[in-house]
Design a protein around this motif. Structure first.
Motif, mmCIF file in Angstrom:
data_model
loop_
_atom_site.group_PDB
_atom_site.id
_atom_site.type_symbol
_atom_site.label_atom_id
_atom_site.label_comp_id
_atom_site.label_asym_id
_atom_site.label_seq_id
_atom_site.Cartn_x
_atom_site.Cartn_y
_atom_site.Cartn_z
ATOM 1 N N VAL A 1 12.081 -6.079 -5.834
ATOM 2 C CA VAL A 1 11.014 -5.781 -6.797
ATOM 3 C C VAL A 1 10.474 -4.392 -6.467
ATOM 4 O O VAL A 1 10.645 -3.931 -5.334
ATOM 5 C CB VAL A 1 9.888 -6.843 -6.743
ATOM 6 C CG1 VAL A 1 10.372 -8.162 -7.254
ATOM 7 C CG2 VAL A 1 9.275 -6.984 -5.356
ATOM 8 N N PRO A 2 9.857 -3.701 -7.424
ATOM 9 C CA PRO A 2 9.353 -4.176 -8.704
ATOM 10 C C PRO A 2 10.444 -4.434 -9.746
ATOM 11 O O PRO A 2 11.472 -3.777 -9.757
ATOM 12 C CB PRO A 2 8.470 -3.015 -9.156
ATOM 13 C CG PRO A 2 9.108 -1.802 -8.553
ATOM 14 C CD PRO A 2 9.577 -2.263 -7.215
ATOM 15 N N ILE A 3 10.133 -5.417 -10.627
ATOM 16 C CA ILE A 3 10.974 -5.683 -11.799
ATOM 17 C C ILE A 3 10.041 -5.799 -12.999
ATOM 18 O O ILE A 3 9.024 -6.506 -12.926
ATOM 19 C CB ILE A 3 11.763 -6.999 -11.627
ATOM 20 C CG1 ILE A 3 12.714 -6.900 -10.423
ATOM 21 C CG2 ILE A 3 12.532 -7.341 -12.906
ATOM 22 C CD1 ILE A 3 13.405 -8.211 -10.069
ATOM 23 N N SER B 1 11.996 10.065 -1.515
ATOM 24 C CA SER B 1 10.986 9.034 -1.270
ATOM 25 C C SER B 1 11.666 7.728 -0.845
ATOM 26 O O SER B 1 11.235 7.046 0.091
ATOM 27 C CB SER B 1 10.180 8.857 -2.562
ATOM 28 O OG SER B 1 9.452 7.694 -2.586
ATOM 29 N N GLU B 2 12.776 7.383 -1.521
ATOM 30 C CA GLU B 2 13.534 6.169 -1.154
ATOM 31 C C GLU B 2 14.021 6.268 0.288
ATOM 32 O O GLU B 2 13.942 5.315 1.050
ATOM 33 C CB GLU B 2 14.756 6.008 -2.067
ATOM 34 C CG GLU B 2 14.435 5.657 -3.488
ATOM 35 C CD GLU B 2 14.141 4.173 -3.667
ATOM 36 O OE1 GLU B 2 14.935 3.348 -3.222
ATOM 37 O OE2 GLU B 2 13.094 3.863 -4.240
ATOM 38 N N THR B 3 14.537 7.463 0.653
ATOM 39 C CA THR B 3 15.061 7.647 2.009
ATOM 40 C C THR B 3 13.948 7.441 3.036
ATOM 41 O O THR B 3 14.126 6.728 4.034
ATOM 42 C CB THR B 3 15.653 9.074 2.159
ATOM 43 O OG1 THR B 3 16.669 9.225 1.186
ATOM 44 C CG2 THR B 3 16.211 9.322 3.540
ATOM 45 N N THR C 1 14.844 -2.942 -13.195
ATOM 46 C CA THR C 1 14.867 -3.494 -11.841
ATOM 47 C C THR C 1 14.704 -2.421 -10.760
ATOM 48 O O THR C 1 15.101 -2.634 -9.621
ATOM 49 C CB THR C 1 16.187 -4.274 -11.612
ATOM 50 O OG1 THR C 1 17.281 -3.382 -11.858
ATOM 51 C CG2 THR C 1 16.301 -5.473 -12.518
ATOM 52 N N ASP C 2 14.104 -1.301 -11.100
ATOM 53 C CA ASP C 2 13.906 -0.233 -10.119
ATOM 54 C C ASP C 2 12.620 0.509 -10.484
ATOM 55 O O ASP C 2 12.342 0.729 -11.668
ATOM 56 C CB ASP C 2 15.115 0.718 -10.172
ATOM 57 C CG ASP C 2 15.046 1.758 -9.073
ATOM 58 O OD1 ASP C 2 15.610 1.523 -8.002
ATOM 59 O OD2 ASP C 2 14.409 2.804 -9.291
ATOM 60 N N SER C 3 11.873 0.919 -9.466
ATOM 61 C CA SER C 3 10.584 1.577 -9.739
ATOM 62 C C SER C 3 10.757 2.850 -10.581
ATOM 63 O O SER C 3 9.906 3.173 -11.408
ATOM 64 C CB SER C 3 9.866 1.905 -8.423
ATOM 65 O OG SER C 3 10.687 2.659 -7.574
ATOM 66 N N PHE C 4 11.867 3.549 -10.367
ATOM 67 C CA PHE C 4 12.075 4.801 -11.108
ATOM 68 C C PHE C 4 12.271 4.505 -12.606
ATOM 69 O O PHE C 4 11.709 5.197 -13.469
ATOM 70 C CB PHE C 4 13.278 5.547 -10.530
ATOM 71 C CG PHE C 4 13.368 6.978 -10.982
ATOM 72 C CD1 PHE C 4 12.436 7.916 -10.555
ATOM 73 C CD2 PHE C 4 14.381 7.400 -11.824
ATOM 74 C CE1 PHE C 4 12.508 9.248 -10.964
ATOM 75 C CE2 PHE C 4 14.468 8.726 -12.239
ATOM 76 C CZ PHE C 4 13.528 9.650 -11.811
ATOM 77 N N PRO D 1 5.195 -0.384 -1.025
ATOM 78 C CA PRO D 1 5.091 0.964 -1.596
ATOM 79 C C PRO D 1 5.957 1.157 -2.835
ATOM 80 O O PRO D 1 5.580 1.891 -3.743
ATOM 81 C CB PRO D 1 5.580 1.877 -0.466
ATOM 82 C CG PRO D 1 5.562 1.049 0.775
ATOM 83 C CD PRO D 1 5.671 -0.379 0.351
ATOM 84 N N TRP D 2 7.107 0.474 -2.906
ATOM 85 C CA TRP D 2 7.961 0.607 -4.091
ATOM 86 C C TRP D 2 7.225 0.037 -5.303
ATOM 87 O O TRP D 2 7.245 0.609 -6.385
ATOM 88 C CB TRP D 2 9.284 -0.145 -3.896
ATOM 89 C CG TRP D 2 10.229 0.495 -2.960
ATOM 90 C CD1 TRP D 2 11.182 1.425 -3.258
ATOM 91 C CD2 TRP D 2 10.330 0.258 -1.538
ATOM 92 N NE1 TRP D 2 11.869 1.769 -2.125
ATOM 93 C CE2 TRP D 2 11.382 1.080 -1.066
ATOM 94 C CE3 TRP D 2 9.659 -0.566 -0.631
ATOM 95 C CZ2 TRP D 2 11.765 1.098 0.278
ATOM 96 C CZ3 TRP D 2 10.036 -0.549 0.701
ATOM 97 C CH2 TRP D 2 11.073 0.279 1.141
ATOM 98 N N SER D 3 6.557 -1.100 -5.105
ATOM 99 C CA SER D 3 5.784 -1.702 -6.203
ATOM 100 C C SER D 3 4.640 -0.784 -6.599
ATOM 101 O O SER D 3 4.311 -0.644 -7.778
ATOM 102 C CB SER D 3 5.226 -3.068 -5.771
ATOM 103 O OG SER D 3 6.279 -3.982 -5.572
HETATM 104 N N1 LIG Z 1 15.062 1.205 -5.313
HETATM 105 C C1 LIG Z 1 14.225 0.055 -5.460
HETATM 106 C C2 LIG Z 1 13.859 -0.492 -4.066
HETATM 107 C C3 LIG Z 1 12.891 -1.640 -4.117
HETATM 108 C C4 LIG Z 1 12.758 -2.385 -2.786
HETATM 109 O O1 LIG Z 1 13.425 -2.051 -1.793
HETATM 110 N N2 LIG Z 1 11.945 -3.445 -2.787
HETATM 111 C C5 LIG Z 1 11.744 -4.236 -1.595
HETATM 112 C C6 LIG Z 1 10.393 -3.880 -1.004
HETATM 113 S S1 LIG Z 1 10.236 -4.386 0.645
HETATM 114 C C7 LIG Z 1 11.782 -5.736 -1.954
HETATM 115 O O2 LIG Z 1 11.825 -6.121 -3.102
HETATM 116 N N3 LIG Z 1 11.736 -6.608 -0.948
HETATM 117 C C8 LIG Z 1 11.693 -8.050 -1.140
HETATM 118 C C9 LIG Z 1 13.011 -8.677 -0.841
HETATM 119 O O3 LIG Z 1 13.960 -7.968 -0.472
HETATM 120 O O4 LIG Z 1 13.092 -9.912 -0.956
HETATM 121 C C10 LIG Z 1 12.991 0.438 -6.294
HETATM 122 O O5 LIG Z 1 12.590 1.620 -6.224
HETATM 123 O O6 LIG Z 1 12.462 -0.403 -7.017
#
Ligand SMILES: N[C@@H](CCC(=O)N[C@@H](CS)C(=O)NCC(=O)O)C(=O)O
Length: 248
Positions: A54-56, A99-101, A65-68, A11-13
């Protein structure tokens, strides 16, 4: 052209892709491989400690390095209607935080007991490793343990995660009750994107919006939340139908 590393089922991606697509940004999409892809990403970002997520988005400037941050980049560099409505910047930041929470709570609720669900673990193992039977499962379990430790996911935290998700959904319900139309504010904005996506790990939408395998999807279904917040799930589905994928 910017390069986006993302996870197709995350969902973040999705938040980042939705904003980039809404603004018609041309980018190259690359699938990130958790754990296995991490050393390469650390090198590329020159980040040798702390979490890699990710997303990056790699652009001509600093990597985002953050969706926002990616959504803000899309707003500055793309076209189409604004998602950060004038005068609403701070409020939208608050919705993003909510949303993050909810997403973190949902990740905990859906993953806390995943080690007892071999089918769900195998769905996280990429091909061809997922065809190696017991070896694939052992690799998947080991990667899952690393993931659980990275996000401090454990069954003991389930009650507080449920309370955190509820608090966020109650805030959304209040906002919906005060709204005059279908959106959190007068027009469709990044606040709506944040809150639509916030529900994904607690009450997933139809598969065309969230391409998770059957076992993974099952783990994200929490009937207490979908029953209690059925009005919000219906709202979420209306917004998805209207705005996702974005019509360019
Ligand atoms: N605050 C970050 C949070 C992103 C996040 O938590 N991504 C997780 C999604 S499950 C991730 O990259 N997981 C893969 C890993 O940790 O290796 C954003 O909004 O981009």
């Amino acid at each position: 052209m910017p390069i986006l590393y993302s996870l197709y089922f995350s969902p973040w991606s999705l938040k980042a892709r939705w904003a980039l697509d809404h603004h018609g940004i041309d980018y190259e999409q690359r699938e990130y491989m958790p754990i296995i892809g991490e050393p390469f990403m650390r090198l590329r970002l020159r980040k040798f400690t702390g979490k890699i997520t990710v997303p990056i988005l790699f652009t001509d400037g600093e990597p985002l390095t953050d969706s926002f941050a990616i959504a803000r980049y899309a707003e500055q560099h793309g076209s189409g209607p604004k998602l950060f409505l004038p005068g609403r910047g701070r409020d939208i930041e608050t919705w993003n935080q909510r949303s993050e929470t909810a997403l973190e709570a949902g990740r905990l609720l859906s993953m806390a007991e995943v080690l007892e669900d071999p089918e769900a673990i195998l769905e996280t193992v990429p091909p061809p490793l997922n065809r190696l039977g017991a070896v694939g499962l052992t690799l998947g379990k080991s990667a899952t343990r690393t993931f659980l430790a990275k996000y401090q996911i454990n069954a003991a935290a389930k009650t507080s995660a449920m309370a955190e998700a509820r608090e966020v959904f109650e805030a959304l319900r209040d906002a919906r009750q005060q709204a005059t139309g279908d959106y959190i504010y007068d027009e469709f904005s990044y606040a709506d994107i944040c809150m639509v996506v916030a529900t994904y790990l607690c009450a997933p939408p139809a598969k065309r919006y969230f391409p998770l395998g059957d076992a993974g999807r099952r783990r994200c279904i929490h009937p207490q939340l979908s029953e209690e917040f059925g009005d919000l799930i219906a709202w979420r589905d209306t917004i998805l139908e209207r705005h996702y994928p974005p019509k360019l």
